[in-house]
Design an enzyme around this catalytic site. Structure first.
Site, PDB file in Angstrom:
ATOM      1  N   HIS A 456       0.820  -1.206   0.000  1.00 20.89           N
ATOM      2  CA  HIS A 456       0.000   0.000   0.000  1.00 20.89           C
ATOM      3  C   HIS A 456       0.861   1.266   0.000  1.00 20.89           C
ATOM      4  O   HIS A 456       0.441   2.305  -0.497  1.00 20.89           O
ATOM      5  CB  HIS A 456      -0.984  -0.022   1.177  1.00 20.89           C
ATOM      6  CG  HIS A 456      -2.135  -0.957   0.906  1.00 20.89           C
ATOM      7  ND1 HIS A 456      -2.211  -2.210   1.459  1.00 20.89           N
ATOM      8  CD2 HIS A 456      -3.207  -0.837   0.099  1.00 20.89           C
ATOM      9  CE1 HIS A 456      -3.309  -2.810   1.014  1.00 20.89           C
ATOM     10  NE2 HIS A 456      -3.920  -2.004   0.185  1.00 20.89           N
ATOM     11  N   GLU A 693     -11.244 -10.331  -5.587  1.00 19.78           N
ATOM     12  CA  GLU A 693      -9.830 -10.318  -5.220  1.00 19.78           C
ATOM     13  C   GLU A 693      -9.371 -11.682  -4.745  1.00 19.78           C
ATOM     14  O   GLU A 693      -8.208 -11.883  -4.420  1.00 19.78           O
ATOM     15  CB  GLU A 693      -9.602  -9.316  -4.079  1.00 19.78           C
ATOM     16  CG  GLU A 693     -10.120  -7.938  -4.375  1.00 19.78           C
ATOM     17  CD  GLU A 693      -9.998  -7.013  -3.187  1.00 19.78           C
ATOM     18  OE1 GLU A 693      -8.927  -6.415  -3.031  1.00 19.78           O
ATOM     19  OE2 GLU A 693     -10.974  -6.884  -2.415  1.00 19.78           O
ATOM     20  N   ASP A 717      -4.665  -7.995  -4.860  1.00 14.81           N
ATOM     21  CA  ASP A 717      -4.917  -9.140  -3.986  1.00 14.81           C
ATOM     22  C   ASP A 717      -5.138 -10.418  -4.786  1.00 14.81           C
ATOM     23  O   ASP A 717      -4.711 -11.490  -4.381  1.00 14.81           O
ATOM     24  CB  ASP A 717      -6.113  -8.858  -3.074  1.00 14.81           C
ATOM     25  CG  ASP A 717      -5.686  -8.015  -1.878  1.00 14.81           C
ATOM     26  OD1 ASP A 717      -4.702  -8.398  -1.221  1.00 14.81           O
ATOM     27  OD2 ASP A 717      -6.306  -6.970  -1.625  1.00 14.81           O
ATOM     28  N   CYS A 759      -9.518  -2.484 -10.823  1.00 13.67           N
ATOM     29  CA  CYS A 759      -9.028  -1.342 -10.053  1.00 13.67           C
ATOM     30  C   CYS A 759      -7.715  -1.652  -9.349  1.00 13.67           C
ATOM     31  O   CYS A 759      -7.213  -0.841  -8.591  1.00 13.67           O
ATOM     32  CB  CYS A 759     -10.069  -0.844  -9.061  1.00 13.67           C
ATOM     33  SG  CYS A 759     -10.490  -2.063  -7.811  1.00 13.67           S
TER      34      CYS A 759
HETATM   35  C1  PEP Z   1      -6.606  -4.763  -5.021  1.00 16.49           C
HETATM   36  O1  PEP Z   1      -6.443  -5.669  -4.190  1.00 16.49           O
HETATM   37  O2  PEP Z   1      -6.282  -4.884  -6.219  1.00 16.49           O
HETATM   38  C2  PEP Z   1      -7.199  -3.491  -4.617  1.00 16.49           C
HETATM   39  C3  PEP Z   1      -7.479  -2.562  -5.498  1.00 16.49           C
HETATM   40  O3  PEP Z   1      -7.386  -3.303  -3.289  1.00 16.49           O
HETATM   41  P1  PEP Z   1      -6.224  -2.846  -2.285  1.00 16.49           P
HETATM   42  O4  PEP Z   1      -4.984  -2.624  -3.105  1.00 16.49           O
HETATM   43  O5  PEP Z   1      -6.675  -1.621  -1.602  1.00 16.49           O
HETATM   44  O6  PEP Z   1      -6.114  -4.030  -1.391  1.00 16.49           O
HETATM   45 MG    MG Z   2      -7.427  -5.466  -2.273  1.00 11.94          MG
END
Ligand code: PEP
Ligand code: MG
Length: 827
Positions: A456, A693, A717, A759
């Site tokens: 993140h 995910e 994920d 996303c």
């Molecule tokens: C993902 O897992 O691709 C996602 C967009 O969620 P995050 O990165 O916030 O876990």
């Molecule tokens: Mg995610």
């Protein structure tokens, strides 16, 4: 029957010792409280308390402990149990292995508590007799608090030491933190009362098991160090320390060479890395763009301590042990998967340092609250370093301050704030909270020794348009402040003090990138339509109000993912529905009324929530994360759904639930959403979706169709779970272009029966755009600065050509092949 409780830093050690004892006394009752988890070394008073309760049947409990803080934790646990149980427990100073075997045999044969303890203490007698030493008197210790500074063992009289030797320090910077940590680790392992002194400076003897005491010997290169040890293993201990000293305390040649190597006028010797004549090295690309500027390191800011009275010695000491355990887990997280991260050994040892903890304990017992007690204790240790002559060793006091500040922040629940600096930030790793505070105008780039591209922290760097390279190796931590750094976040290349021609190449890349970005920017507000006429929505991933503004500026068609966690993390209490409503409304306004896709709270994993903590989990990424966390905290969830329902009555809103893996979860979530809508009244434009995910959801996409209006694939994920490669672990880098992940995406598009978005970070990868759209994805949600270039990549795509390309990609061996295919076909 009297029971025995084994308290050890290592669960593996405790289990092995218990197995050994069980060989001799299979019926003995033995409980274990060892390690913070299967792999993490440490002791935990709460676990010890549970073991005491489980062991107690009214006959008495004897506790055997291994080193240093095991004793402190056991004492704390004893203070946590009721008076009756406490009166039946005896903390026994016997050696762990021999003591356990003897105690188990005695207990199994029906001995009383004190006799079991005496037997345990006498456990060494056989060995001592064989080696010609007098057995220690068998006196069990009473269950009472530890001496004020448990690690501050007074040097024993010279006659007690069975072995002595002198070694010469050969390390360029003397016994600095890493070699000292190696010595201490060895001394602790050997458990033979090892002491050392600096013969050259004429220092006094200090216990070799205390990092703080060893480091204050001021041992420089060429100094002679006397080593002595006592007890039955004295000879072996001294011999092994002589051997480790001869190996320069296992400081590896590259580390030795690299110290002080950076910052010269010459380019870095790149050895086997690419560009042997250019000084260019390669890490992993994490955030596209060229970063050029002077290196700067963050210096941690000391948190302000609240002026609060002690809540009682037990409670205050528990705050210390909890905070220490939390920091240990944080450091272990970096350490895991980065076996070369030995730089943190010293930090880990400091967390376990009996001097530091003992002094903190003494101050707490004298009435201080935990924060000032811990800071005071750390200050005392650091002062020893400050008094040293050698500037390098004097600087090691910074390690003490850094660790102490980390512990204090954990204790006070204060997030680390990265102070602003100009140029390229060089660091070990970057937490999401730190990445969020970087100033994109001043920070030209980030170069991380460790880290991973889908963490993140990296996502936030991309969102903020800050070029970043991760996994650059621990040597970069020796780059001195002010050294010129050049990096390319699209390729992972970087150079320190690059020669002129290399710098020129980086500058040329920056110029061509800017030219491309300018061209893309001029069309950013137009729709993205493939060359054969298919409209693809290019949306933005948002994690703050500033991101929403940036998304609008960069021409995003909507917000495809609002990570609502930003409102929830790093604060003491959850935001209420009113505050959330106001923020969501501001986001929508900043986006000029475009649709916002509010993802409900996605915490757990690498984003713990302080006020709704999940119990400690062995595998947090496989634990109470995302929708599971929300369903486990219905009040928190209901409050968020209420805010979403309210804002959806005013502006176009999509809500999506993260980490869904079963139909039951979406059914439960929808029921709660209906409850919220029943309170607010209907919201006509509200669309409901899930994030896909988890492979289970991907494989059963059709099962979710009755409950959703859209799905959005979280490839970050989905990649981690498909390839069993933790997204924050640099040792197992995984690429979303892996054919296995692409197959899942293709399957979702075929089966979902509703529009499919992506996303995850893959959506912003220009090489992925033709493949994803060919597979059927109709919305790509990316970091705001990436919107214009992704729109360009869509315009360059012809789905009739990309279709066969995707078919071929699904058959390829791995992500690298897929990437090559996509890049070549785009030329
Ligand atoms: C993902 O897992 O691709 C996602 C967009 O969620 P995050 O990165 O916030 O876990
Ligand atoms: Mg995610």
């Amino acid at each position: 029957m009297v029971a025995v409780v084994v308290v050890s830093h290592s669960r593996a050690l405790a289990r092995a010792a218990v197995a050994l004892a069980a060989e001799m006394a299979p019926t003995a009752r033995i409980e274990i409280a060892a390690g913070l988890d299967e792999k993490t070394l440490g002791t935990d008073a709460t676990a010890i308390r549970s073991a005491l309760a489980a062991a107690d049947d009214g006959s008495g409990v004897v506790v055997l402990m291994d080193l240093g803080s095991a004793v402190l934790s056991a004492e704390l646990a004893l203070e946590m149990v009721d008076d009756e149980l406490r009166s039946r427990v005896l903390l026994c100073p016997a050696p762990l292995v021999e003591g356990l075997v003897a105690a188990a045999v005695a207990a199994a044969s029906g001995a009383g508590r004190d006799e079991v303890a005496r037997e345990a203490i006498a456990g060494l007698a056989g060995k001592q007799a064989q080696l010609g030493e007098a057995p220690a008197p068998a006196q069990p210790a009473p269950a009472q608090p530890a001496p004020a500074r448990p690690g501050a063992a007074q040097p024993a009289p010279a006659g007690e030491f069975g072995a002595v030797a002198t070694v010469r320090v050969g390390n360029p910077h003397g016994l600095h933190a890493r070699p000292a940590a190696r010595l201490v680790t060895e001394a602790r392992r050997l458990d033979a009362g090892v002491e050392v002194r600096n013969r050259t400076t004429g220092s006094g003897w200090v216990p070799a098991t205390s990092l703080s005491r060893v480091a204050t010997l001021g041992a420089l290169r060429g100094h002679e160090i006397d080593v002595r040890a006592s007890g039955p293993r004295a000879r072996q201990a001294v011999d092994e320390i002589v051997a480790v000293a001869a190996r320069q305390f296992d400081e590896t040649p590259p580390e030795l060479e690299k110290i002080g190597e950076w910052g010269g006028d010459d380019p870095v010797d790149v050895g086997k890395l690419d560009g042997a004549t250019t000084g260019v090295r390669r890490g992993q690309p994490a955030s596209a763009g060229i970063g050029l500027g002077p290196a700067w390191r963050r210096s941690s800011t000391s948190p302000d301590l609240p002026d609060e009275p002690s809540r009682g010695a037990d409670a205050e000491w528990r705050r210390v042990t909890d905070a220490v355990a939390a920091v240990r887990r944080e450091i272990d997280k970096i350490w895991e998967g980065n076996p070369e991260a030995s730089i943190f050994d010293a930090h880990l040892l400091l967390l376990d340092d009996a001097e530091l903890l003992g002094e903190a304990r003494r101050r707490i017992d004298a009435g201080a609250a935990a924060p000032p007690a811990f800071r005071g204790a750390a200050g005392l240790i650091a002062a020893d370093f400050d008094a040293l002559e050698d500037p390098y060793l004097r600087g090691r006091g910074d390690d003490v301050h850094a660790v102490a500040d980390q512990v204090l922040r954990a204790m006070l629940g204060i997030a680390e704030r990265t102070p602003a600096g100009d140029g390229v930030l060089v660091a070990a790793d970057l937490t999401p909270a730190e990445a969020a505070t970087l100033d994109p105008v001043r920070v030209k780039g980030v170069l991380l020794a460790f880290g991973s591209a889908t963490s993140h922290g990296a996502i936030l760097a991309r969102t903020r348009g800050i070029p970043m390279v991760v996994g650059a190796g621990p040597a970069v931590l020796s780059v001195p402040p002010g050294a010129a750094v050049a990096l390319d976040g699209s390729t992972g290349e970087f150079a320190v003090n690059p020669p002129g021609d290399v710098l020129t190449r980086f500058r040329e890349r920056a110029a061509s990138r800017s030219a491309r970005a300018r061209a893309a920017g001029s069309r950013a507000h137009q729709p993205a339509v493939t060359a054969d006429g298919v409209r693809i929505e290019v949306a933005a991933n948002i994690g703050s109000l500033a991101d929403a503004t940036a998304a609008a500026e960069h021409g995003a068609d909507l917000a495809g993912l609002v990570r609502t966690e930003f409102l929830f993390l790093d604060r003491a209490a959850a935001p209420g529905a009113d505050e959330q409503f106001a923020t969501y409304r501001q986001l929508a306004a900043a986006l000029g009324g475009r649709r916002i896709t509010l993802r409900t709270l996605d915490v757990g994993g690498d984003k713990p929530l302080r006020y709704a903590p999940a119990p400690h989990e062995q595998n947090p990424f496989l634990g109470v994360r995302g929708i599971r966390h929300s369903l486990a905290h219905p009040a928190l969830f209901a409050e968020q759904l209420l805010a979403i329902a309210r804002v959806a009555r005013e502006t176009p809103v999509s809500v999506m639930f993260p980490m869904v893996s079963t139909v039951a979860e979406i059914v439960a979530a929808r029921r709660m959403l209906d409850d919220a809508l029943a309170r607010t009244g209907p919201a006509a434009g509200l669309r409901v979706g899930i994030m896909v995910e988890v492979p289970a959801a991907a494989l059963r996409a059709a099962a979710f169709t009755p409950y959703v209006d859209f799905v959005s694939v979280g490839t970050n994920d989905l990649t981690q779970y498909t390839l069993a490669a933790e997204r924050g672990n640099a040792a197992v880098p995984a690429d979303g272009l892996d054919p296995a992940v692409l197959r899942l995406v293709g399957g979702i598009c075929r089966r979902a029966g509703v529009p499919v978005a992506v996303c995850g970070e893959l959506a912003g990868d220009e090489a992925a755009v033709p493949l994803l759209t060919a597979l059927g994805v109709r919305e790509l949600s990316v970091a705001p600065p990436a919107v214009p270039l992704v729109k360009e990549a869509v315009r360059a795509t012809r789905l009739d050509l990309a279709g066969p390309l995707a078919e071929r990609a699904l058959e390829l061996a791995d992500a690298a092949d897929v990437r090559r295919l996509s890049v070549q076909s785009g030329r």
